[in-house]
Design a protein around this motif. Structure first.
Motif, PDB file in Angstrom:
ATOM      1  N   UNK A 205      60.163  16.939  -0.235  1.00 31.47           N
ATOM      2  CA  UNK A 205      61.433  17.539   0.175  1.00 31.47           C
ATOM      3  C   UNK A 205      61.977  16.838   1.421  1.00 31.47           C
ATOM      4  N   UNK A 206      61.099  16.530   2.365  1.00 27.94           N
ATOM      5  CA  UNK A 206      61.527  15.879   3.611  1.00 27.94           C
ATOM      6  C   UNK A 206      62.112  14.492   3.353  1.00 27.94           C
ATOM      7  N   UNK A 207      61.659  13.841   2.288  1.00 23.87           N
ATOM      8  CA  UNK A 207      62.221  12.534   1.936  1.00 23.87           C
ATOM      9  C   UNK A 207      63.647  12.662   1.400  1.00 23.87           C
ATOM     10  N   UNK A 208      64.023  13.864   0.952  1.00 21.50           N
ATOM     11  CA  UNK A 208      65.374  14.073   0.448  1.00 21.50           C
ATOM     12  C   UNK A 208      65.440  14.402  -1.028  1.00 21.50           C
ATOM     13  N   UNK A 209      64.301  14.603  -1.669  1.00 21.43           N
ATOM     14  CA  UNK A 209      64.277  14.991  -3.076  1.00 21.43           C
ATOM     15  C   UNK A 209      64.282  16.522  -3.124  1.00 21.43           C
ATOM     16  N   UNK A 210      65.460  17.111  -3.365  1.00 21.61           N
ATOM     17  CA  UNK A 210      65.604  18.568  -3.281  1.00 21.61           C
ATOM     18  C   UNK A 210      65.939  19.161  -4.646  1.00 21.61           C
ATOM     19  N   UNK A 211      65.923  20.488  -4.718  1.00 21.54           N
ATOM     20  CA  UNK A 211      66.267  21.182  -5.957  1.00 21.54           C
ATOM     21  C   UNK A 211      67.732  20.948  -6.327  1.00 21.54           C
ATOM     22  N   UNK A 212      68.575  20.702  -5.337  1.00 26.53           N
ATOM     23  CA  UNK A 212      70.000  20.468  -5.584  1.00 26.53           C
ATOM     24  C   UNK A 212      70.303  19.001  -5.895  1.00 26.53           C
ATOM     25  N   UNK A 213      69.309  18.150  -5.848  1.00 31.20           N
ATOM     26  CA  UNK A 213      69.507  16.719  -6.086  1.00 31.20           C
ATOM     27  C   UNK A 213      69.074  15.917  -4.869  1.00 31.20           C
ATOM     28  N   UNK A 214      69.379  14.651  -4.901  1.00 35.72           N
ATOM     29  CA  UNK A 214      68.994  13.777  -3.794  1.00 35.72           C
ATOM     30  C   UNK A 214      69.972  13.975  -2.640  1.00 35.72           C
TER      31      UNK A 214
END
Length: 116
Positions: free
Chosen positions: A28-37
Motif C-alpha cells: 500500500x505504501x508503494x501506491x498500490x491501493x484498492x482504488x488503483x495506483x
C-alpha cells in the motif's frame, strides 16, 4: 522459560505480523491501493516503466500487475497461510539465535551451601 525460547516465540510473532500486516502495508505504501495506483507514487513510476518497456501496456502477470492485484483485493487466505508458514518459523529461528545463551532473571543457577 529460557531466553532462547522467549526469543523464538517473539520472533515467530514478529514473523507472522510481518506476513499478515507488514507486507500488505508495504505494498500500500508503494501506491498500490484498492482504488488503483496512486498518482505520483512509486507504483505509478513502476507502471510507467513497465508500460514503456511493453509498448504502452502492462503485461498480465508482471510484477506491477501482481502488486496492483494485491493492492486492490488483498492476499488470498492461501497466500496468508503460506506467508505466515514461511515467515513465522524464520522469525522464530532469528529470535532464538538473537537470544541464544542469554539468561532470564530467575534462570541463574542457585548457589548451594554444601561444603561450607
Amino acid at each position: 522459560m529460557g531466553k532462547t525460547i522467549q526469543g523464538a516465540a517473539i520472533g515467530a510473532a514478529v514473523g507472522a505480523g510481518v506476513a499478515l500486516v507488514g507486507v500488505p502495508l508495504a505494498i500500500y505504501a508503494l501506491g498500490f491501493t484498492a482504488a488503483g495506483i496512486a498518482a505520483g507514487s512509486m507504483a505509478a513510476k513502476m507502471m510507467s516503466m513497465a508500460a514503456m518497456a511493453n509498448g504502452g501496456g502492462v503485461a498480465a502477470g508482471s510484477v506491477v500487475a501482481v502488486l496492483q492485484s494485491i493492492g486492490a483485493a488483498g492476499f488470498s487466505l492461501g497466500t496468508k497461510i503460506g506467508l505466515t508458514s514461511a515467515l513465522g518459523p524464520l522469525g522464530a529461528a532469528a529470535g532464538a539465535k538473537l537470544f541464544a545463551g542469554k539468561t532470564a532473571p530467575g534462570d541463574e543457577p542457585e548457589e548451594s551451601e554444601e561444603g561450607a
